[in-house]
Design an enzyme around this catalytic site. Structure first.
Site, mmCIF file in Angstrom:
data_model
loop_
_atom_site.group_PDB
_atom_site.id
_atom_site.type_symbol
_atom_site.label_atom_id
_atom_site.label_comp_id
_atom_site.label_asym_id
_atom_site.label_seq_id
_atom_site.Cartn_x
_atom_site.Cartn_y
_atom_site.Cartn_z
ATOM 1 N N MET A 93 0.683 -1.255 -0.022
ATOM 2 C CA MET A 93 -0.067 0.047 -0.009
ATOM 3 C C MET A 93 0.713 1.331 0.179
ATOM 4 S SD MET A 93 -2.944 -1.134 -0.204
ATOM 5 C CE MET A 93 -3.881 0.307 0.002
ATOM 6 N N ILE A 95 3.523 3.882 -2.017
ATOM 7 C CA ILE A 95 3.993 4.363 -3.474
ATOM 8 C C ILE A 95 5.511 4.210 -3.402
ATOM 9 C CG2 ILE A 95 4.268 5.929 -5.151
ATOM 10 C CD1 ILE A 95 1.328 6.681 -4.442
ATOM 11 N N ASN A 110 2.490 -5.624 -10.489
ATOM 12 C CA ASN A 110 1.536 -5.440 -9.448
ATOM 13 C C ASN A 110 0.167 -5.991 -9.790
ATOM 14 O OD1 ASN A 110 0.258 -4.124 -7.308
ATOM 15 N ND2 ASN A 110 -0.573 -2.581 -8.590
ATOM 16 N N HIS A 112 -4.021 -5.237 -9.599
ATOM 17 C CA HIS A 112 -4.949 -4.034 -9.342
ATOM 18 C C HIS A 112 -6.200 -4.706 -9.673
ATOM 19 C CE1 HIS A 112 -6.263 0.134 -8.894
ATOM 20 N NE2 HIS A 112 -7.066 -0.326 -9.976
ATOM 21 N N ALA A 176 -10.688 -14.165 -9.080
ATOM 22 C CA ALA A 176 -10.332 -14.035 -10.261
ATOM 23 C C ALA A 176 -8.657 -13.606 -10.101
ATOM 24 C CB ALA A 176 -11.024 -13.004 -11.136
ATOM 25 N N GLU A 177 -8.544 -12.649 -9.082
ATOM 26 C CA GLU A 177 -6.908 -12.368 -8.823
ATOM 27 C C GLU A 177 -6.086 -13.512 -8.477
ATOM 28 O OE1 GLU A 177 -6.330 -9.055 -6.200
ATOM 29 O OE2 GLU A 177 -8.547 -8.292 -6.550
HETATM 30 C C1 GRF Z 1 -6.173 -7.008 -3.764
HETATM 31 O O1 GRF Z 1 -7.368 -6.859 -4.045
HETATM 32 C C2 GRF Z 1 -4.990 -6.474 -4.724
HETATM 33 O O2 GRF Z 1 -5.426 -6.368 -6.255
HETATM 34 C C3 GRF Z 1 -5.037 -4.924 -4.308
HETATM 35 O O3 GRF Z 1 -4.888 -5.091 -2.851
HETATM 36 C C4 GRF Z 1 -5.703 -6.220 -2.374
HETATM 37 C C5 GRF Z 1 -4.814 -6.975 -1.681
HETATM 38 O O4 GRF Z 1 -5.329 -8.387 -1.020
HETATM 39 N N1 GRF Z 1 -3.732 -4.489 -4.918
HETATM 40 P P1 GRF Z 1 -4.529 -9.331 -0.516
HETATM 41 O O5 GRF Z 1 -3.489 -8.693 0.622
HETATM 42 O O6 GRF Z 1 -3.648 -9.933 -1.728
HETATM 43 O O7 GRF Z 1 -5.446 -10.145 0.147
#
Ligand code: GRF
Length: 236
Positions: A93, A95, A110, A112, A176-177
């Site tokens: 979190m 930059i 990264n 997103h 999905a991530e």
């Molecule tokens: C995820 O939604 C990611 O896309 C965003 O922050 C969130 C992190 O979740 N950048 P986690 O810590 O991986 O559970």
């Protein structure tokens, strides 16, 4: 097989994407190995998860360093001590400064929680709902100087369902991530997705022939059983 790429994951919190990357890398055939996890927050839940899976962790707090450069420098030194070749930001979190980003450009990725370039920044799910999006999703991209702006490596789309709220949509995107990030990191580690001249260059995939016929549609007939892996491969 080429040596697996030594990858360090940077987190700030929950670490569910980190967990997905660690899980993918337990397969010896996966082209990246997770050699360390760095958090800027001592209370990040992901730290315990990584440790439980035998991955070395380091906490590098912002408050222990005078300014961003010093903090970035400490992270860079930790990356060197891990022998990192790739950096994967997963819910990190903060930059990162220009010097750090330039040094790792092309080797830092990264995830997103939106289909970039839509909805850069925070609160992506609430903003997608407000905008009346019928399709939402997530993106893995190379990190460049501008936030959430680097060349896209892979994307996965999910439908926005009638009755969704921020939580239900976030949960669908998160699922999905967890599939997309291992796929995208694998492409980078294998050299099949490279950053060149400010763009992502993707190796040719045998199933590119499907390009003309694959359609993602929401709300109908798409349900959650979309083949995200396939989708990611055809939507660089
Ligand atoms: C995820 O939604 C990611 O896309 C965003 O922050 C969130 C992190 O979740 N950048 P986690 O810590 O991986 O559970």
């Amino acid at each position: 097989m080429n040596a697996r790429k030594r990858t360090v994951v940077l987190i700030s919190g929950r670490g569910s994407n980190m967990t997905a990357l660690i899980a993918a890398a337990t397969d010896p055939a996966y082209p990246a190995e997770i050699v360390g996890v760095i958090s800027d927050r001592a209370n990040a839940a992901g730290l315990g998860i990584a440790a439980a899976r035998g991955i070395p962790t380091k906490v590098i707090s912002r408050s222990d360093h005078v300014g961003k450069e010093a903090h970035d420098g400490a992270i860079d030194a930790a990356l060197a001590s891990f022998g990192a070749e790739i950096v994967a930001l997963a819910g990190y979190m903060r930059i990162l400064g220009a010097r750090f980003v330039e040094k790792w450009q092309g080797r830092m990725v990264n995830i997103h929680p939106a289909l970039l370039p839509a909805f850069k920044g925070l609160d992506t799910h609430a903003r997608a709902l407000r905008a009346g999006m019928r399709i939402h999703g997530c993106t893995v991209h190379f990190v460049t100087l501008d936030m959430d702006d680097g060349p896209i490596i892979a994307q996965a789309a999910v439908p926005v369902m009638v009755g969704d709220n921020e939580d239900t949509l976030a949960a669908r995107v998160l699922k999905a991530e967890h599939r997309l990030y291992p796929l995208a990191l694998g492409l980078v580690a294998e050299g099949k997705a490279r950053m060149e001249g400010g763009r992502t260059v993707l190796a040719h995939f045998a199933d590119d022939a499907d390009n003309g016929t694959s359609v993602v549609m929401a709300p109908d007939p798409l349900r959650e059983e979309t083949d995200l892996e396939h989708l990611a491969r055809i939507t660089p």
